[in-house]
Design an enzyme around this catalytic site. Structure first.
Site, PDB file in Angstrom:
ATOM      1  N   LYS A 171      37.636  47.875  31.705  1.00  0.00           N
ATOM      2  CA  LYS A 171      36.400  47.283  32.230  1.00  0.00           C
ATOM      3  C   LYS A 171      35.842  48.114  33.382  1.00  0.00           C
ATOM      4  O   LYS A 171      34.644  48.393  33.431  1.00  0.00           O
ATOM      5  CB  LYS A 171      36.687  45.843  32.675  1.00  0.00           C
ATOM      6  N   ARG A 184      40.824  35.542  33.730  1.00  0.00           N
ATOM      7  CA  ARG A 184      42.256  35.854  33.859  1.00  0.00           C
ATOM      8  C   ARG A 184      43.096  34.587  34.085  1.00  0.00           C
ATOM      9  O   ARG A 184      44.263  34.546  33.714  1.00  0.00           O
ATOM     10  CB  ARG A 184      42.486  36.871  34.968  1.00  0.00           C
ATOM     11  N   ARG A 233      42.074  32.682  43.103  1.00  0.00           N
ATOM     12  CA  ARG A 233      43.158  32.779  42.111  1.00  0.00           C
ATOM     13  C   ARG A 233      44.497  32.262  42.638  1.00  0.00           C
ATOM     14  O   ARG A 233      45.349  31.881  41.839  1.00  0.00           O
ATOM     15  CB  ARG A 233      43.292  34.227  41.617  1.00  0.00           C
ATOM     16  N   SER A 292      39.243  47.424  48.679  1.00  0.00           N
ATOM     17  CA  SER A 292      38.358  47.051  47.571  1.00  0.00           C
ATOM     18  C   SER A 292      37.721  48.290  46.944  1.00  0.00           C
ATOM     19  O   SER A 292      36.958  49.005  47.588  1.00  0.00           O
ATOM     20  CB  SER A 292      37.245  46.113  48.073  1.00  0.00           C
ATOM     21  N   ASP A 337      44.502  42.536  39.880  1.00  0.00           N
ATOM     22  CA  ASP A 337      44.016  41.656  38.809  1.00  0.00           C
ATOM     23  C   ASP A 337      45.150  41.063  37.977  1.00  0.00           C
ATOM     24  O   ASP A 337      44.909  40.222  37.114  1.00  0.00           O
ATOM     25  CB  ASP A 337      43.065  42.430  37.892  1.00  0.00           C
ATOM     26  N   GLY A 361      31.546  40.657  39.427  1.00  0.00           N
ATOM     27  CA  GLY A 361      31.502  41.178  40.792  1.00  0.00           C
ATOM     28  C   GLY A 361      31.405  42.693  40.793  1.00  0.00           C
ATOM     29  O   GLY A 361      30.691  43.287  41.608  1.00  0.00           O
ATOM     30  N   GLN A 417      35.550  48.079  44.689  1.00  0.00           N
ATOM     31  CA  GLN A 417      34.122  47.784  44.507  1.00  0.00           C
ATOM     32  C   GLN A 417      33.334  48.222  45.738  1.00  0.00           C
ATOM     33  O   GLN A 417      32.251  48.824  45.625  1.00  0.00           O
ATOM     34  CB  GLN A 417      33.916  46.292  44.245  1.00  0.00           C
TER      35      GLN A 417
HETATM   36  C1  S3P Z   1      37.318  46.534  40.360  1.00  0.00           C
HETATM   37  C2  S3P Z   1      37.883  46.355  41.583  1.00  0.00           C
HETATM   38  C3  S3P Z   1      38.701  45.177  41.943  1.00  0.00           C
HETATM   39  C4  S3P Z   1      39.108  44.365  40.726  1.00  0.00           C
HETATM   40  C5  S3P Z   1      37.981  44.204  39.755  1.00  0.00           C
HETATM   41  C6  S3P Z   1      37.501  45.561  39.273  1.00  0.00           C
HETATM   42  C7  S3P Z   1      36.531  47.752  40.118  1.00  0.00           C
HETATM   43  O1  S3P Z   1      37.946  44.358  42.795  1.00  0.00           O
HETATM   44  O2  S3P Z   1      39.591  43.096  41.116  1.00  0.00           O
HETATM   45  O3  S3P Z   1      38.397  43.446  38.641  1.00  0.00           O
HETATM   46  O4  S3P Z   1      36.229  48.055  38.935  1.00  0.00           O
HETATM   47  O5  S3P Z   1      36.190  48.435  41.080  1.00  0.00           O
HETATM   48  P1  S3P Z   1      37.913  44.590  44.392  1.00  0.00           P
HETATM   49  O6  S3P Z   1      37.248  45.868  44.641  1.00  0.00           O
HETATM   50  O7  S3P Z   1      37.141  43.438  44.945  1.00  0.00           O
HETATM   51  O8  S3P Z   1      39.363  44.563  44.793  1.00  0.00           O
END
Ligand code: S3P
Length: 447
Positions: A28, A402, A357, A174, A326, A101, A176
């Protein structure tokens, strides 16, 4: 679809041994990034193995709204005609990122240094999640964000007309946040620097390099220092998306929970920023052979042969948290079938995922007759042994894929069936979960 359609209750019952091969779909994280970087390159990016889960489809739709041409050519095979760094058009509609997110935070970053305005929204789960962690650093580039209280969606982001580069130490581990800053840095002049104290998944760094950006990573006393030179011309790529280790976790853990199982799961990422669960399973005594190590789609992968066997509870090393963030829900389910307690520390980030979670797993496990202890940053599961989990409950998935899949896996080993109130969110990340698990012999049914 999650949160928009009717709930789909699903029930898992005690099953005979799981047997066969589980070919899980594309990663993903890499799928989102392939679409976004493809949209920021000049020319045609070709993608194979793209995850066609709803989260990624929502990102594909968003990239079209920003002016890229995104075309599906058949299962997993897509092309993206990008508009170049700084070339995003202003969308004429609200961007709906659904449950994702990753989608919304990365796209906000990608548009934040272009002089356009976009409004973002999502489903009931996404609209509860904090966006300040991304909009705070984006403000340093000169972008402005106007959202609901607590920095929640719906939110309008006004991109910076004259962006400046940023140096930012991420306050939470993070990927993200890191990725949003790097994507914003693409259209800022000069060097944007992100420093992370704990390493998080590194797909953005690897893929930015692949698309021709100038980027360096240095391990320094202050942490992992990532330096990106702005305003590159990104070159279109051919991206072969490897399978998702976070999805592989479900058939792997199910095989470890159901007596007599032997399951083969090919192409599981061994990327050190993603493989924490697999290290933890080995520490718990799991019988897993890591066969045929190789590279696929730029990621180190191995084929996993997983056999049921007794597991012992452990204390999961805290510094492993980011590399398995995750996977804690399914680990918590698995821990219920181990002997002794499993202690998970340093996990407060789980509280701001698609659901809280820690709370969702704790309440669901309690309903299934499992003792848990919970603090803000801690979850302890008291294992009841391979045949010891009573089950016989309906648990809430809280619009979280999940959570739903974790309890369905546990239901395959519990004495009485486990029902999840709504399995529809599974389509966000693992649309073929039900059929794939049934093919292994899992008794999972709707209703
Ligand atoms: C992800 C980062 C993670 C993860 C999410 C995918 C990504 O989140 O939990 O499912 O693809 O960058 P966080 O950056 O909030 O930890």
């Amino acid at each position: 679809m999650s949160g928009h359609g009717a709930p789909i209750p699903m029930t898992a019952r005690k099953s005979g041994p799981l047997r066969g091969t589980a070919e899980v779909p594309g990663d993903k994280s890499i799928s989102h990034r392939a679409l976004i970087l493809g949209a920021l390159a000049v020319g045609e990016t070709k993608i194979t193995g793209l995850l066609e889960g709803q989260d990624v489809l929502d990102t594909a739709k968003a990239m079209r709204a920003f002016g890229a041409e995104v075309i599906s050519h058949g299962p997993g095979s897509w092309s993206v005609h990008g508009v170049g760094v700084g070339g995003f058009a202003e969308p004429s509609q609200v961007i709906d990122c659904g449950n994702s997110g990753t989608g919304v935070r990365l796209i906000m970053g990608a548009m934040a240094t272009t002089p356009i305005t976009a409004t973002f929204t999502g489903d009931a789960s996404l609209n509860k999640r904090p966006m300040g962690r991304v909009t705070d650093p984006l403000a340093l580039f000169g972008a402005r964000a106007y959202g609901r209280s607590g920095g929640r969606l719906p939110m309008t982001v006004v991109g910076a007309a004259e962006p400046v580069p940023v140096r930012y130490v991420t306050p939470v581990p993070s990927a993200q946040v890191k990725s949003a800053i790097l994507l914003a840095g693409l259209n800022a002049p000069g060097q944007t620097v992100v420093i992370e104290k704990e390493p998080t998944r590194d797909h953005s760094e690897r893929m930015l390099l692949g698309f021709g950006a100038q980027l360096t990573v240095e391990e320094m006393a202050e942490g992992r220092v990532i330096t990106l030179t702005g305003q590159p011309e990104l070159r279109p790529q051919t991206v072969a998306v490897p399978r998702d280790p976070s999805s592989a976790a479900f058939p792997v853990c199910a095989a470890l929970m159901v007596e007599g199982s032997e399951v083969f799961v090919p192409g599981v990422s061994q990327n050190l920023t993603r493989n924490g669960l697999y290290l933890t399973l080995v520490d718990m005594g799991a019988d897993i052979a890591f066969e045929n190590p190789r590279e696929e789609g730029g990621e180190p992968v191995a084929d996993l042969r997983v056999r049921f066997g007794p597991l012992k509870g452990i204390e999961v090393p805290e510094d492993r948290a980011a590399s398995m963030i995750d996977e804690y829900p399914v680990l918590a389910a698995l821990a219920a079938t181990a002997e002794g307690k499993t202690i998970m520390r340093g996990v407060k980030e789980l509280r701001v995922k698609e659901s809280d979670r820690i709370d969702a797993m704790a309440r669901g496990l309690e309903a299934c007759g499992v003792r848990v202890e919970e603090e803000e940053d801690l979850l302890i599961v008291h294992g009841m042994g391979a045949d010891g989990v009573p089950g016989g409950a309906t648990v809430q998935s809280h619009l979280d894929h999940r959570i739903a899949m974790s309890f369905l896996c546990l239901g395959l080993a519990a004495q009485q069936p486990i029902t999840v109130d709504d399995g529809s969110p599974i389509a966000t990340s693992f649309p073929v979960f039900e059929g794939l698990m049934q093919n292994l012999g899992a008794e999972i049914a709707r209703g």
